[in-house]
Design a protein around this motif. Structure first.
Motif, PDB file in Angstrom:
ATOM      1  N   VAL A   1      62.273  97.049  42.713  1.00 34.86           N
ATOM      2  CA  VAL A   1      61.345  96.531  43.713  1.00 34.86           C
ATOM      3  C   VAL A   1      60.502  95.071  43.096  1.00 34.86           C
ATOM      4  CG1 VAL A   1      60.789  98.623  44.955  1.00 34.86           C
ATOM      5  CG2 VAL A   1      59.328  97.817  42.938  1.00 34.86           C
ATOM      6  N   THR A   2      60.098  94.226  43.948  1.00 34.11           N
ATOM      7  CA  THR A   2      59.591  93.127  43.488  1.00 34.11           C
ATOM      8  C   THR A   2      58.174  93.058  44.318  1.00 34.11           C
ATOM      9  OG1 THR A   2      61.732  91.873  43.064  1.00 34.11           O
ATOM     10  CG2 THR A   2      59.693  90.417  43.407  1.00 34.11           C
ATOM     11  N   ILE A   3      57.114  92.746  43.594  1.00 35.66           N
ATOM     12  CA  ILE A   3      55.771  92.598  44.104  1.00 35.66           C
ATOM     13  C   ILE A   3      55.592  91.124  43.754  1.00 35.66           C
ATOM     14  CG2 ILE A   3      53.249  93.015  44.060  1.00 35.66           C
ATOM     15  CD1 ILE A   3      55.142  95.379  45.182  1.00 35.66           C
ATOM     16  N   ASP A   4      55.892  90.319  44.883  1.00 37.60           N
ATOM     17  CA  ASP A   4      55.637  88.722  44.508  1.00 37.60           C
ATOM     18  C   ASP A   4      54.395  88.213  45.233  1.00 37.60           C
ATOM     19  OD1 ASP A   4      56.556  88.953  47.049  1.00 37.60           O
ATOM     20  OD2 ASP A   4      58.292  87.705  46.868  1.00 37.60           O
ATOM     21  N   TYR A   5      53.439  89.013  45.435  1.00 40.56           N
ATOM     22  CA  TYR A   5      52.130  88.605  46.265  1.00 40.56           C
ATOM     23  C   TYR A   5      50.937  89.128  45.419  1.00 40.56           C
ATOM     24  CZ  TYR A   5      53.311  93.112  48.106  1.00 40.56           C
ATOM     25  OH  TYR A   5      53.426  94.562  48.095  1.00 40.56           O
ATOM     26  N   ALA A   6      49.605  88.628  45.719  1.00 39.95           N
ATOM     27  CA  ALA A   6      48.527  89.049  45.210  1.00 39.95           C
ATOM     28  C   ALA A   6      48.180  90.298  45.515  1.00 39.95           C
ATOM     29  CB  ALA A   6      47.259  88.143  45.394  1.00 39.95           C
ATOM     30  N   LEU A   7      47.877  91.358  44.552  1.00 40.12           N
ATOM     31  CA  LEU A   7      47.775  92.665  44.730  1.00 40.12           C
ATOM     32  C   LEU A   7      46.517  93.315  43.904  1.00 40.12           C
ATOM     33  CD1 LEU A   7      48.694  95.271  46.052  1.00 40.12           C
ATOM     34  CD2 LEU A   7      50.213  95.748  44.281  1.00 40.12           C
ATOM     35  N   ALA A   8      45.845  93.921  44.304  1.00 42.35           N
ATOM     36  CA  ALA A   8      44.690  94.529  43.586  1.00 42.35           C
ATOM     37  C   ALA A   8      44.292  96.008  44.120  1.00 42.35           C
ATOM     38  CB  ALA A   8      43.106  93.851  43.668  1.00 42.35           C
ATOM     39  N   VAL A   9      44.125  97.074  43.256  1.00 41.64           N
ATOM     40  CA  VAL A   9      44.057  98.373  43.590  1.00 41.64           C
ATOM     41  C   VAL A   9      42.816  98.886  43.013  1.00 41.64           C
ATOM     42  CG1 VAL A   9      46.414  98.937  43.595  1.00 41.64           C
ATOM     43  CG2 VAL A   9      45.058  99.204  41.542  1.00 41.64           C
ATOM     44  N   SER A  10      41.948  99.784  43.364  1.00 47.98           N
ATOM     45  CA  SER A  10      40.924 100.597  43.027  1.00 47.98           C
ATOM     46  C   SER A  10      41.057 100.909  41.666  1.00 47.98           C
ATOM     47  CB  SER A  10      40.309 101.419  44.157  1.00 47.98           C
ATOM     48  OG  SER A  10      39.156 102.142  43.639  1.00 47.98           O
ATOM     49  N   LYS A  11      40.269 100.719  40.931  1.00 46.87           N
ATOM     50  CA  LYS A  11      39.982 101.398  39.349  1.00 46.87           C
ATOM     51  C   LYS A  11      39.843 102.724  39.574  1.00 46.87           C
ATOM     52  CE  LYS A  11      38.264 100.602  34.785  1.00 46.87           C
ATOM     53  NZ  LYS A  11      37.295  99.704  33.994  1.00 46.87           N
ATOM     54  N   TYR A  12      39.079 103.136  40.230  1.00 49.28           N
ATOM     55  CA  TYR A  12      38.789 104.728  40.342  1.00 49.28           C
ATOM     56  C   TYR A  12      38.935 105.092  41.945  1.00 49.28           C
ATOM     57  CZ  TYR A  12      35.999 102.945  36.508  1.00 49.28           C
ATOM     58  OH  TYR A  12      35.510 102.387  35.518  1.00 49.28           O
ATOM     59  N   GLU A  13      39.106 106.319  42.114  1.00 47.17           N
ATOM     60  CA  GLU A  13      39.267 107.041  43.331  1.00 47.17           C
ATOM     61  C   GLU A  13      37.986 106.724  44.128  1.00 47.17           C
ATOM     62  OE1 GLU A  13      41.634 109.220  40.301  1.00 47.17           O
ATOM     63  OE2 GLU A  13      39.706 108.719  40.297  1.00 47.17           O
ATOM     64  N   THR A  14      38.197 106.842  45.676  1.00 45.19           N
ATOM     65  CA  THR A  14      36.919 106.675  46.363  1.00 45.19           C
ATOM     66  C   THR A  14      36.147 107.954  46.221  1.00 45.19           C
ATOM     67  OG1 THR A  14      38.652 105.638  47.862  1.00 45.19           O
ATOM     68  CG2 THR A  14      36.578 106.476  48.849  1.00 45.19           C
ATOM     69  N   THR A  15      35.028 107.553  46.182  1.00 48.50           N
ATOM     70  CA  THR A  15      33.884 108.901  45.851  1.00 48.50           C
ATOM     71  C   THR A  15      33.380 109.304  47.150  1.00 48.50           C
ATOM     72  OG1 THR A  15      31.959 107.557  45.604  1.00 48.50           O
ATOM     73  CG2 THR A  15      33.172 107.642  43.416  1.00 48.50           C
ATOM     74  N   ARG A  16      32.816 110.581  47.012  1.00 46.15           N
ATOM     75  CA  ARG A  16      32.233 111.287  48.075  1.00 46.15           C
ATOM     76  C   ARG A  16      30.871 110.235  48.550  1.00 46.15           C
ATOM     77  NH1 ARG A  16      32.026 116.412  49.102  1.00 46.15           N
ATOM     78  NH2 ARG A  16      30.063 116.816  48.959  1.00 46.15           N
ATOM     79  N   THR A  17      30.367 109.498  47.738  1.00 44.56           N
ATOM     80  CA  THR A  17      29.231 108.738  48.060  1.00 44.56           C
ATOM     81  C   THR A  17      29.784 107.411  48.712  1.00 44.56           C
ATOM     82  OG1 THR A  17      27.772 109.250  45.898  1.00 44.56           O
ATOM     83  CG2 THR A  17      27.466 107.220  47.050  1.00 44.56           C
ATOM     84  N   GLN A  18      30.712 106.904  48.487  1.00 46.71           N
ATOM     85  CA  GLN A  18      31.306 105.837  49.407  1.00 46.71           C
ATOM     86  C   GLN A  18      31.672 106.393  50.531  1.00 46.71           C
ATOM     87  OE1 GLN A  18      34.286 104.828  46.363  1.00 46.71           O
ATOM     88  NE2 GLN A  18      33.171 102.735  45.516  1.00 46.71           N
ATOM     89  N   PHE A  19      32.458 107.483  50.651  1.00 40.87           N
ATOM     90  CA  PHE A  19      32.774 107.951  51.822  1.00 40.87           C
ATOM     91  C   PHE A  19      31.725 108.324  52.776  1.00 40.87           C
ATOM     92  CE2 PHE A  19      35.129 110.862  54.926  1.00 40.87           C
ATOM     93  CZ  PHE A  19      36.220 110.120  55.177  1.00 40.87           C
ATOM     94  N   ALA A  20      30.568 108.802  52.314  1.00 35.12           N
ATOM     95  CA  ALA A  20      29.408 109.391  52.925  1.00 35.12           C
ATOM     96  C   ALA A  20      28.902 108.015  53.563  1.00 35.12           C
ATOM     97  CB  ALA A  20      28.398 110.190  52.037  1.00 35.12           C
TER      98      ALA A  20
END
Length: 181
Positions: A70-89
Motif C-alpha cells: 500500500v502507499t500512503i501519499d497524503y498527509a496523515l496524523a493519528v492520535s498518540k493515545y486512545e480516546t479517553t473517557r474524559t474526552q468522550f464524556a
C-alpha cells in the motif's frame, strides 16, 4: 489528514485548516493538538508498506487478507493515545449525543472473556476505569459522531481511519505478525 486512533475508534483531520494560523507541521513524528482537550496527534510519514499476513503466519485469520503493498501519499496524523473517557464524556455533554444501541458490549473480567453483556455502557462498562482510561463500549457510529464533533469544534476534518491507514500507522514500517517483530 489527522487520524484519531483509539482502542475502539479513531478520527482524522486536515493538517492545514482553513485558517493559515492553524497550519501544523507535516514533519513525520511531530505532535500537535488542535485545542486544550483535543487528542495529541502524531504526523505519520508518507510511504509504502507491506500489509496483511501470509496464510502460514502464526495467528493469521482468513479475514486479514493476503499480503499487499500500500502507499500512503497524503498527509496523515493519528492520535498518540486512545480516546479517553474524559474526552468522550465532553463530547456527550456538549452535544447530548445518545450512543447507538449502547445497551450491551463485549466484556471481560480479570480472568476471562464474557462475550456480549447487557447493560454495560461506555460510562458503566462493568469494570473500574479512571477518567484517563480509554473509552470502551462504543460503536463505529459513536466514533464517527465523535470525529464529526471534533471537526466542528476545531474547524478541521476529523474522521475514523481506514483499516489500511490504521495498520500502516501501527506497523510503523515493521513486518511480522506482531508490532514487535
Amino acid at each position: 489528514l489527522c487520524v484519531l486512533t483509539g482502542v475502539i475508534f479513531a478520527a482524522s483531520a486536515s493538517l492545514f485548516g482553513a485558517n493559515p494560523a492553524m497550519a501544523q507541521s507535516t514533519d513525520p513524528g511531530s505532535i500537535f493538538k488542535d485545542c486544550e482537550t483535543c487528542p495529541h496527534m502524531v504526523v505519520i510519514p508518507k510511504g509504502k508498506a507491506t500489509l496483511g499476513s501470509e496464510p502460514w503466519e502464526q495467528g493469521h485469520l482468513p479475514v486479514e487478507g493476503l499480503v499487499r503493498e500500500v502507499t500512503i501519499d497524503y498527509a496523515l496524523a493519528v492520535s498518540k493515545y486512545e480516546t479517553t473517557r474524559t474526552q468522550f464524556a465532553e463530547f456527550i455533554a456538549n452535544t447530548g449525543y445518545e450512543p447507538v444501541d449502547n445497551s450491551q458490549c463485549f466484556s471481560w473480567n480479570y480472568s476471562r472473556y464474557l462475550g456480549f453483556v447487557e447493560w454495560h455502557t461506555w460510562d458503566s462498562p462493568g469494570i473500574y476505569q479512571e477518567p484517563t482510561h480509554p473509552v470502551i463500549c462504543v460503536s463505529w457510529q459513536d466514533g464517527t459522531a465523535f470525529a464529526d464533533w471534533l471537526s466542528k469544534k476545531t474547524g478541521r476534518e476529523y474522521r475514523l481511519p481506514s483499516t489500511t491507514e490504521s495498520e500502516y500507522a501501527t506497523r510503523a514500517g515493521t513486518r511480522g505478525p506482531w508490532f514487535w517483530g
